[in-house]
Write an enzyme that holds these catalytic residues in place. Structure first.
Site, PDB file in Angstrom:
ATOM      1  CB  CYS A   1      -1.128  -0.243   1.216  1.00 48.20           C
ATOM      2  SG  CYS A   1      -1.789   1.056   1.999  1.00 48.20           S
TER       3      CYS A   1
ATOM      4  CG  HIS B   1      -5.988  -2.246  -0.550  1.00 51.49           C
ATOM      5  ND1 HIS B   1      -4.595  -3.288   0.243  1.00 51.49           N
ATOM      6  CD2 HIS B   1      -5.790  -1.405  -1.297  1.00 51.49           C
ATOM      7  CE1 HIS B   1      -4.391  -2.174   0.007  1.00 51.49           C
ATOM      8  NE2 HIS B   1      -4.448  -0.656  -1.040  1.00 51.49           N
ATOM      9  CD  GLU B   2      -6.634   1.020  -4.093  1.00 51.49           C
ATOM     10  OE1 GLU B   2      -7.448   1.909  -3.513  1.00 51.49           O
ATOM     11  OE2 GLU B   2      -5.659   0.503  -4.161  1.00 51.49           O
TER      12      GLU B   2
ATOM     13  CG  HIS C   1      -7.556   2.490   1.127  1.00 51.87           C
ATOM     14  ND1 HIS C   1      -6.230   2.650   2.465  1.00 51.87           N
ATOM     15  CD2 HIS C   1      -6.356   1.811   0.027  1.00 51.87           C
ATOM     16  CE1 HIS C   1      -5.119   2.886   2.202  1.00 51.87           C
ATOM     17  NE2 HIS C   1      -5.634   1.811   0.738  1.00 51.87           N
TER      18      HIS C   1
END
Length: 181
Positions: free
Chosen positions: A95, A137-138, A141
Site C-alpha cells: 500500500c 483493497h481499495e 480504504h
C-alpha cells in the site's frame, strides 16, 4: 489537477468511512479523480509499484477510486462489492500508505463490483485474481480499513526489502482455495 501527498499510516483520514458522491458529474468529483490520477502516476515512479489510489489516501473523504493497469484506467465512483465467488487466496499486499511493509491477507479470488463512472453511467465488473484483490483493497480504504487490519496466517508482516530478498514477485499471490466455512 494536482499531485497530492499520499497520507501515511497514522493519519486519521485513513480511518474515516468516506461519504458517497452525490453528483458523479460534478467539478469537485472530476477534481478528485484528476488528483488521484496525477498522484498515482508520481507514486508509481517513486515506489516502483502500485495500480490504484483511493480518495482518502490523498485526503479526500469521498468514495472514489482511480485504477490504472497497463493502458487501462477506471475512475470508480461509489464502488461496491456486490458479490464474491466461493474461493479465496492469500496475497502479500502492499500500500502507498505504508510502502515499506507487506502484509499477508486473505481475499476473495472473484468479485463483482458495481460503480458509477464520471459521466454518471453505471457499470458492473466481474474480476478475479490480482484485480479482485486490488479492488477489495481499495474499497476497504473507502471504509477506513487497511490491509494491516486483515493479517492472515503466522508471521503475516514483512518489510518489503527483506521479503524481496527471499521471494520473486510472483510469490505475492498464493493458490486459489475453496473458502472455509
Amino acid at each position: 489537477m494536482a499531485i497530492r501527498r499520499i497520507r501515511q499510516l497514522g493519519d486519521p483520514i485513513l480511518r474515516v468511512r468516506c461519504e458517497r458522491v452525490q453528483n458523479p458529474k460534478s467539478a469537485a468529483t472530476r477534481l478528485v479523480a484528476d488528483d488521484l490520477r496525477d498522484s498515482l502516476a508520481i507514486a508509481k515512479k517513486k515506489y516502483k509499484m502500485g495500480r490504484a489510489l483511493a480518495a482518502p489516501q490523498i485526503g479526500a473523504p469521498v468514495r472514489i477510486v482511480f485504477v490504472q493497469t497497463d493502458k487501462q484506467r477506471w475512475t470508480m465512483i461509489n464502488p461496491e462489492i456486490t458479490d464474491v465467488g466461493p474461493d479465496d487466496f492469500q496475497v502479500w499486499d502492499d500500500c502507498f500508505s505504508f510502502p515499506n511493509v507487506l502484509v499477508r491477507v486473505t481475499r476473495a479470488y472473484q468479485a463483482t463490483v458495481s460503480y458509477t463512472d464520471p459521466k454518471g453511467k453505471q457499470h458492473v465488473m466481474e474480476v478475479q485474481g490480482p484485480m479482485a484483490e486490488l479492488l477489495q483493497h481499495e474499497i476497504d480504504h473507502l471504509d477506513g480499513i487497511l490491509a494491516l487490519d486483515r493479517p492472515s496466517g503466522v508471521d503475516p508482516f514483512a518489510f518489503r526489502s527483506e521479503w524481496e530478498k527471499l521471494h520473486k514477485a510472483d510469490d505475492r499471490y498464493g493458490p486459489r482455495k475453496s473458502r472455509e466455512m
